[in-house]
Design an enzyme around this catalytic site. Structure first.
Site, PDB file in Angstrom:
ATOM      1  N   LYS A  86       0.981  -1.440  -0.346  1.00 48.79           N
ATOM      2  CA  LYS A  86      -0.479  -0.123  -0.051  1.00 48.79           C
ATOM      3  C   LYS A  86       0.988   1.309   0.106  1.00 48.79           C
ATOM      4  O   LYS A  86       1.866   1.183   0.505  1.00 48.79           O
ATOM      5  CB  LYS A  86      -0.651   0.144   0.913  1.00 48.79           C
ATOM      6  CG  LYS A  86      -2.226   0.988   1.285  1.00 48.79           C
ATOM      7  CD  LYS A  86      -2.943   0.720   3.136  1.00 48.79           C
ATOM      8  CE  LYS A  86      -4.313   2.063   2.836  1.00 48.79           C
ATOM      9  NZ  LYS A  86      -4.398   1.750   4.617  1.00 48.79           N
ATOM     10  N   SER A 159      -9.828   2.297   2.742  1.00 53.55           N
ATOM     11  CA  SER A 159      -8.201   2.626   1.926  1.00 53.55           C
ATOM     12  C   SER A 159      -7.363   1.837   0.893  1.00 53.55           C
ATOM     13  O   SER A 159      -6.858   2.554   0.264  1.00 53.55           O
ATOM     14  CB  SER A 159      -7.698   3.681   3.630  1.00 53.55           C
ATOM     15  OG  SER A 159      -7.201   2.307   3.973  1.00 53.55           O
ATOM     16  N   SER A 183     -10.161  -0.393   7.111  1.00 57.11           N
ATOM     17  CA  SER A 183      -9.458  -0.704   5.708  1.00 57.11           C
ATOM     18  C   SER A 183      -9.276  -2.224   4.983  1.00 57.11           C
ATOM     19  O   SER A 183      -8.247  -2.136   3.847  1.00 57.11           O
ATOM     20  CB  SER A 183      -9.035   0.437   5.858  1.00 57.11           C
ATOM     21  OG  SER A 183      -9.592   1.051   5.270  1.00 57.11           O
TER      22      SER A 183
END
Length: 471
Positions: A86, A159, A183
């Protein structure tokens, strides 16, 4: 959709499937990386999972991994496996935007701990994944919004949306997500994959952009519970760079998998779920409980504490801590912010008395939650009231108050408890239905085992989306 287990297409395999092929010399790391890069090239213009693809670096790492294996060296199950992280994980070799326009060119001076640990375990990082602005609910309008490979109308999750879409579409074998209000779990559920939100402090946050420090968790997202266990072997453990990490021994998460579930006590709060969930979700939960019973587990009634005031407390803590995390750039560079600016305005408006009250309520709620769970090993819950909402339904849900969205996810974040999300079916729209098991502090081995045994006798995790609309 199809079962995806053909050895002919390595991008359809799970992480541990790929690891076993590597271990027996049936495939090379170079071939796995090339196949993953081909899948990214074919699909990512439409799916928008990646912020950065590090082609040359990944190929060089793959060649090094193959050379090491040829010399009889192996760093473990992740050695030579292509993954992605991420884009709130700071890296020296690519920008780290944290989903923010203001940071789109930011280059870190040091890699974050989780990236260092994954690479030390031999994982090959293909690139950085798209995410919402600052890891809150919405994407910055100037940056990519990932598209759910199960259908462009379906929400891709919060997210860690790029993390969810990249695994579901076979662009990589595993990813890192973060979870402050859900998330890791939302995108895992919406994309039909498995995700583990670890115990708070189990995985280092050093070098990871913060949303709200006391609520943030970093964890693995992959096809299966076994895949997440393999990633946790590399991720878990104390870190001198993060003094909030737990100084507790790290078990061999893979070694305990496939242990019988005989006698496992799984709690279920019928009243909490009640009329809140869709018929599809209710049916999936009922089927999952039947599966767990058939495996020897006991489903026991539990009454989780009243959460009516908990969401206001979560909101006060999250927004205030978010304001602290952005103090150097907000409001000084306010115009560069997108929807996160509204969140920061709320955070700046939280009074000291309101924040103190929220912290006290959190302590009371967490104590009540732990008491409610003391006679069970874990609790089965939905991730959301329905399987996967459409993008429009998600928007209306958020407009109606964040407590609706966070009903089943915020408790584990407030208490720092581990929770494993796994596929449990498909809804009437053809979208994935995800559910979660939440356990006490440091119960990751039990959660991963329960998820793995469930996946040994079900096939939801083997289903793959039809990518033809995205190529």
């Amino acid at each position: 959709m199809h079962d995806g287990q053909s050895m002919g297409n390595t991008t359809e395999l799970g992480l541990m499937d790929a690891a076993r092929l590597l271990a027996r010399g049936a495939v090379s790391a170079t071939a796995l990386v090339e196949a993953a890069l081909d899948r990214i090239t074919a699909t990512d213009e439409a799916l928008k999972s990646f912020m950065v693809v590090a082609v040359e670096r990944a190929m060089a790492q793959a060649e090094a991994a193959d050379a090491a294996r040829a010399a009889g060296q192996s760093r473990g199950p992740l050695h030579g496996v292509p993954i992605a992280v991420k884009d709130l994980c700071r890296t020296t070799w690519a920008p780290t935007s944290a989903g923010m326009w203001i940071h789109r060119d930011y280059m870190a001076e040091e890699d974050c701990t989780v990236v260092t640990r994954l690479e030390a375990a031999g994982a090959i990082i293909l690139g950085k994944l798209s995410m919402t602005e600052g890891a809150f609910a919405h994407h910055h309008p100037k940056l990519k919004t990932p598209v759910n490979p199960w259908g462009a109308d379906f929400w891709a999750g919060a997210s860690s949306s790029g993390s969810g879409t990249s695994v579901a579409s076979g662009q990589c074998y595993g990813t890192l997500g973060s979870d402050t209000g859900g998330s890791i779990r939302f995108p895992s559920a919406c994309n039909g994959i498995t995700g583990l939100k670890p115990t708070w402090g189990r995985v280092s946050r050093a070098g990871v952009f913060a949303l709200a420090d006391s609520l943030d968790h970093v964890g693995p997202m992959a096809r299966t519970s076994e895949d997440c266990a393999a990633m946790m072997l590399a991720l878990a453990g104390a870190d001198p760079r993060d003094p909030t990490t737990l100084d507790a021994p790290v078990p061999d998460y893979l070694a305990g998998l496939a242990s019988p579930l005989r006698g496992l006590r799984i709690g279920f709060d019928e009243a909490l779920v009640g009329d809140l969930v869709s018929a599809d979700m209710a049916a999936a939960l009922k089927e999952a409980m039947a599966v767990f019973r058939s495996l020897g587990a006991r489903i026991l009634p539990v009454t989780l504490p009243d959460d009516s005031a908990m969401f206001d407390a979560w909101n006060a803590i999250c927004t205030a801590e978010c304001a602290v995390a952005h103090k150097d750039t907000y409001p000084a560079q306010k115009d560069a912010y997108g929807p996160l600016g509204d969140v920061l305005e709320i955070g700046h408006a939280v009074s000291t008395l309101d924040l103190a009250a929220a912290m006290q309520l959190r302590l009371i709620y967490v104590g009540a939650l732990q008491t409610a769970m003391q006679d069970v090993d874990m609790v089965l819950m939905p991730v959301m009231a329905e399987g996967t909402p459409t993008i429009d339904a998600f928007g209306k849900m958020v407009e109606g108050g964040i407590d609706t969205l966070l009903k089943f996810t915020a408790p584990a974040d407030m208490a720092g408890l581990p929770a494993l999300t796994f596929p449990g079916g498909f809804d009437s729209k053809g979208a994935p239905v995800g559910m979660q098991l939440m356990g006490p502090v440091l119960s990751e081995p039990a959660l991963l085992n329960a998820g793995h045994v469930f996946q040994m006798v079900t096939d939801w995790h083997t289903r793959r989306p039809d990518l033809s609309p995205f190529t």
